[in-house]
Scaffold this motif. Structure first.
Motif, PDB file in Angstrom:
ATOM      1  N   ASP A 285      -9.583  35.879 -17.668  1.00  0.00           N
ATOM      2  CA  ASP A 285      -8.313  36.330 -18.256  1.00  0.00           C
ATOM      3  C   ASP A 285      -7.167  35.405 -17.860  1.00  0.00           C
ATOM      4  N   ALA A 286      -7.181  34.958 -16.594  1.00  0.00           N
ATOM      5  CA  ALA A 286      -6.121  34.061 -16.120  1.00  0.00           C
ATOM      6  C   ALA A 286      -6.173  32.719 -16.851  1.00  0.00           C
ATOM      7  N   ILE A 287      -7.384  32.215 -17.108  1.00  0.00           N
ATOM      8  CA  ILE A 287      -7.532  30.958 -17.844  1.00  0.00           C
ATOM      9  C   ILE A 287      -7.016  31.105 -19.271  1.00  0.00           C
ATOM     10  N   LYS A 288      -7.363  32.225 -19.914  1.00  0.00           N
ATOM     11  CA  LYS A 288      -6.895  32.460 -21.290  1.00  0.00           C
ATOM     12  C   LYS A 288      -5.378  32.617 -21.332  1.00  0.00           C
ATOM     13  N   GLN A 289      -4.844  33.342 -20.347  1.00  0.00           N
ATOM     14  CA  GLN A 289      -3.395  33.524 -20.300  1.00  0.00           C
ATOM     15  C   GLN A 289      -2.705  32.183 -20.054  1.00  0.00           C
ATOM     16  N   ARG A 290      -3.332  31.344 -19.255  1.00  0.00           N
ATOM     17  CA  ARG A 290      -2.790  30.011 -18.995  1.00  0.00           C
ATOM     18  C   ARG A 290      -2.730  29.210 -20.289  1.00  0.00           C
ATOM     19  N   GLN A 291      -3.792  29.236 -21.080  1.00  0.00           N
ATOM     20  CA  GLN A 291      -3.816  28.516 -22.359  1.00  0.00           C
ATOM     21  C   GLN A 291      -2.683  28.985 -23.267  1.00  0.00           C
ATOM     22  N   GLN A 292      -2.534  30.297 -23.387  1.00  0.00           N
ATOM     23  CA  GLN A 292      -1.502  30.861 -24.267  1.00  0.00           C
ATOM     24  C   GLN A 292      -0.100  30.465 -23.809  1.00  0.00           C
ATOM     25  N   THR A 293       0.124  30.532 -22.482  1.00  0.00           N
ATOM     26  CA  THR A 293       1.443  30.197 -21.946  1.00  0.00           C
ATOM     27  C   THR A 293       1.759  28.723 -22.139  1.00  0.00           C
ATOM     28  N   LEU A 294       0.772  27.861 -21.909  1.00  0.00           N
ATOM     29  CA  LEU A 294       0.979  26.424 -22.102  1.00  0.00           C
ATOM     30  C   LEU A 294       1.342  26.113 -23.549  1.00  0.00           C
ATOM     31  N   LEU A 295       0.577  26.660 -24.485  1.00  0.00           N
ATOM     32  CA  LEU A 295       0.843  26.401 -25.903  1.00  0.00           C
ATOM     33  C   LEU A 295       2.192  26.962 -26.332  1.00  0.00           C
TER      34      LEU A 295
ATOM     35  N   ILE B  80       9.225  23.749 -26.819  1.00  0.00           N
ATOM     36  CA  ILE B  80       9.854  22.459 -26.497  1.00  0.00           C
ATOM     37  C   ILE B  80       9.792  21.530 -27.706  1.00  0.00           C
ATOM     38  N   MET B  81       8.639  21.503 -28.390  1.00  0.00           N
ATOM     39  CA  MET B  81       8.486  20.636 -29.564  1.00  0.00           C
ATOM     40  C   MET B  81       9.448  21.036 -30.677  1.00  0.00           C
ATOM     41  N   GLU B  82       9.580  22.334 -30.911  1.00  0.00           N
ATOM     42  CA  GLU B  82      10.489  22.809 -31.965  1.00  0.00           C
ATOM     43  C   GLU B  82      11.941  22.496 -31.603  1.00  0.00           C
ATOM     44  N   TYR B  83      12.256  22.632 -30.312  1.00  0.00           N
ATOM     45  CA  TYR B  83      13.642  22.387 -29.857  1.00  0.00           C
ATOM     46  C   TYR B  83      13.996  20.903 -30.001  1.00  0.00           C
ATOM     47  N   GLN B  84      13.045  20.022 -29.689  1.00  0.00           N
ATOM     48  CA  GLN B  84      13.288  18.577 -29.739  1.00  0.00           C
ATOM     49  C   GLN B  84      12.536  17.933 -30.903  1.00  0.00           C
ATOM     50  N   TYR B  85      12.513  18.609 -32.040  1.00  0.00           N
ATOM     51  CA  TYR B  85      11.701  18.172 -33.182  1.00  0.00           C
ATOM     52  C   TYR B  85      12.064  16.756 -33.640  1.00  0.00           C
TER      53      TYR B  85
ATOM     54  N   TYR C  23       1.771  16.990 -18.839  1.00  0.00           N
ATOM     55  CA  TYR C  23       2.110  15.801 -19.623  1.00  0.00           C
ATOM     56  C   TYR C  23       1.753  16.019 -21.086  1.00  0.00           C
ATOM     57  N   VAL C  24       2.523  15.382 -21.958  1.00  0.00           N
ATOM     58  CA  VAL C  24       2.240  15.424 -23.384  1.00  0.00           C
ATOM     59  C   VAL C  24       2.081  13.998 -23.896  1.00  0.00           C
ATOM     60  N   GLN C  25       1.054  13.794 -24.716  1.00  0.00           N
ATOM     61  CA  GLN C  25       0.816  12.474 -25.302  1.00  0.00           C
ATOM     62  C   GLN C  25       1.349  12.457 -26.722  1.00  0.00           C
ATOM     63  N   THR C  26       2.206  11.485 -26.994  1.00  0.00           N
ATOM     64  CA  THR C  26       2.788  11.321 -28.323  1.00  0.00           C
ATOM     65  C   THR C  26       2.406   9.945 -28.853  1.00  0.00           C
ATOM     66  N   GLU C  27       2.856   9.643 -30.063  1.00  0.00           N
ATOM     67  CA  GLU C  27       2.548   8.348 -30.660  1.00  0.00           C
ATOM     68  C   GLU C  27       3.334   7.217 -30.014  1.00  0.00           C
TER      69      GLU C  27
ATOM     70  N   ASN D 276       1.966  13.173 -35.632  1.00  0.00           N
ATOM     71  CA  ASN D 276       2.914  13.232 -36.748  1.00  0.00           C
ATOM     72  C   ASN D 276       2.141  13.016 -38.047  1.00  0.00           C
ATOM     73  N   ASN D 277       1.996  14.080 -38.823  1.00  0.00           N
ATOM     74  CA  ASN D 277       1.303  14.010 -40.106  1.00  0.00           C
ATOM     75  C   ASN D 277       2.315  14.044 -41.246  1.00  0.00           C
ATOM     76  N   ASP D 278       2.762  12.854 -41.647  1.00  0.00           N
ATOM     77  CA  ASP D 278       3.736  12.735 -42.749  1.00  0.00           C
ATOM     78  C   ASP D 278       4.978  13.585 -42.514  1.00  0.00           C
ATOM     79  N   GLY D 279       5.541  13.463 -41.296  1.00  0.00           N
ATOM     80  CA  GLY D 279       6.783  14.176 -40.998  1.00  0.00           C
ATOM     81  C   GLY D 279       6.598  15.588 -40.494  1.00  0.00           C
ATOM     82  N   VAL D 280       5.350  16.031 -40.352  1.00  0.00           N
ATOM     83  CA  VAL D 280       5.067  17.371 -39.818  1.00  0.00           C
ATOM     84  C   VAL D 280       4.342  17.207 -38.478  1.00  0.00           C
ATOM     85  N   LEU D 281       4.934  17.752 -37.427  1.00  0.00           N
ATOM     86  CA  LEU D 281       4.352  17.626 -36.092  1.00  0.00           C
ATOM     87  C   LEU D 281       3.243  18.648 -35.904  1.00  0.00           C
ATOM     88  N   HIS D 282       2.178  18.192 -35.264  1.00  0.00           N
ATOM     89  CA  HIS D 282       1.032  19.068 -35.000  1.00  0.00           C
ATOM     90  C   HIS D 282       0.721  19.029 -33.510  1.00  0.00           C
TER      91      HIS D 282
END
Length: 487
Positions: A341-351, A357-362, A400-404, A282-288
């Motif tokens: 290619d599968a590893i790259k596609q995995r990265q894109q899908t995860l992000l 999810i982050m935008e939905y539960q901002y 898993y996601v790590q938050t503050e 959380n950078n001054d109210g903006v999630l990264h």
């Protein structure tokens, strides 16, 4: 009557690349390193770019093996391999031998405390006793028959049969019982019991039995264990002729006992280590949002294998060994490209999934307040990222996601909607939070029943049935009101 017919069918089948991507997608970060290492070992055409770059020269041949000899007359590297060396896959035993080397001085191994396991501890105690060979074999058989909780749930006759068949030792029940009594004196206290009652009694008899409280505790465990576990305290007070204050002291003494003596030793060295796949700051109210760097390994296709394939393609095609070499090298090159290619596609899908999810539960990720969680199902995220629900499920179930304010499984952010009296839809997480607070603040001498909890929720504007309250309470591992009662 048998007959043959022709039929046309339209079937949907997953390609090998899709299957590989699906399997990689559901692998958590903690297991991804092992999966990549396994692929590197199986496919010599795949290289770890981060490790390869440490050994590569910075001149005009960045992907060449420094051990190859340069021919100044021809201006090319001399090929030191033969066709036979690359036909059989089993010939590659040392291609990844340098991949484990890491010169980074900042990386240090964490020392691990060495300790005996639960069964090793019991065996060491057995070794210290002056037993006959016969009793020692019986003791070994008993220790080997204990379960992880420290209980002996096998019958004496079964132990006798095992000793007869495996050790060729003929013993009787009295001998086994005698050695079992010896093992029940081992540490931790309560080991070798046949049931919970015996386990508790073993521990109580090691205490000061002259103490009136210990005497009454033994009496309760021997005669009123069922009433004790069901918290029928009034019946116990009546039977023993004691008041609530005395019973409270006796119960506290029993609660100090360990119902699973083996579990403490077996799990002492176990640690649950979670590596988050995502980080939200959380950078001054903006999630990264950032992806764990371990999910983005530097993999590349081996340049030497590419050149080898080009070399074989230009060579004589009629040679059988040459054809086999070309086929082998092409297979490994294709496999390496698919994996990258599968590893790259995995990265894109995860992000993509985590960002949705982050935008939905901002609001929730800004504060960490569970009451701000919106109702969210897999379909909500699948529609946003335009992917299948099963894809979102694979990401949510193992990442898993790590938050503050903590590290959480993505699955925990999904919840069903409940409509309030005002018509507003809220997450069932909010209802569970209220239930948890009500139970935490209740009078433990008169805990709130499910019906009373239902009334409290209705007063707060949540019209849900009593059976739903019971379902939520059980989901939070909270027992019924009677079992929450304290003196």
């Amino acid at each position: 009557m048998l007959k043959q017919t022709l039929q046309q069918k339209l079937l949907q089948k997953l390609s090998p690349q899709q299957i590989q991507f699906i399997k990689l997608l559901q692998v958590p970060t903690v297991s991804l390193d092992a999966r990549i290492k396994e692929e590197l070992e199986e496919n010599p055409a795949l290289e770890d770019g981060s490790l390869a770059n440490m050994n590569d020269p910075v001149e005009e041949y960045p992907d060449r093996d420094p051990d190859e000899q340069f021919n100044e007359e021809s201006g090319e590297f001399d090929d030191e391999f033969t066709v036979d060396e690359y036909i059989q896959e089993d010939d590659y035993n040392d291609y990844s031998s340098n991949y484990g080397n890491d010169d980074d001085e900042d990386k240090k191994e964490m020392p691990i405390a060495v300790q005996d396991s639960f069964f090793e501890s019991l065996q060491n105690q057995l070794d210290l006793l002056a037993l006959s060979d016969r009793d020692y074999q019986i003791g070994q058989q008993i220790i080997g028959s204990l379960d992880d909780d420290g209980y002996l749930r096998r019958s004496t006759l079964s132990l006798i049969d095992d000793l007869a068949f495996s050790q060729n030792v003929d013993v009787n029940e009295n001998e086994v019982e005698a050695v079992l009594k010896v093992i029940q004196d081992f540490e931790p206290s309560g080991i070798g019991a046949r049931d919970l009652q015996e386990c508790l009694l073993i521990q109580l008899h090691r205490k000061d039995t002259a103490n009136p409280i210990i005497k009454q505790a033994i009496r309760i465990v021997e005669n009123y264990l069922e009433e004790f576990t069901k918290k029928h305290y009034d019946k116990i007070e009546k039977q023993l002729g004691i008041d609530s204050a005395e019973l409270k002291d006796i119960i506290n003494e029993i609660l100090k006992l360990n119902p699973k003596p083996g579990d403490s030793g077996a799990s002492a060295g176990k640690q649950l280590h979670i590596i988050p796949d995502f980080h939200i700051t959380n950078n001054d109210g903006v999630l990264h949002l950032t992806l764990n760097s371990r999910n983005a390994p530097e993999l590349r296709v081996s340049r030497s294998y590419q050149e080898m394939f080009e070399h074989y393609e230009k060579a004589e095609k009629n040679d059988k060994k040459m054809k086999e070499a070309v086929q082998f090298v092409k297979q490994k090159l294709d496999s390496a490209k698919w994996f990258i290619d599968a590893i790259k596609q995995r990265q894109q899908t995860l992000l993509k999934t985590m960002n949705a999810i982050m935008e939905y539960q901002y609001e929730y990720f800004l504060t960490g307040d569970e009451r701000l969680l919106k109702p969210m199902i897999l379909k909500d995220i699948a529609d946003r990222i335009e992917m299948d629900i099963s894809t979102v499920s694979r990401v949510a179930n193992s990442k898993y996601v790590q938050t503050e304010f903590g590290t959480f499984l993505l699955k925990s952010f999904f919840s069903e909607a409940i409509q309030t009296d005002s018509g507003e839809e809220v997450s069932n997480k909010e209802v569970k939070k209220i239930l948890e607070e009500c139970i935490a603040n209740e009078d433990k001498r008169k805990p709130l029943a499910d019906e009373k909890l239902t009334e409290i929720l209705k007063e707060k504007g949540y019209s849900i049935a009593r059976r739903t309250v019971a379902k939520y309470r059980e989901a939070m591992n909270i027992p019924v009101a009677r079992l929450r009662k304290e003196l």
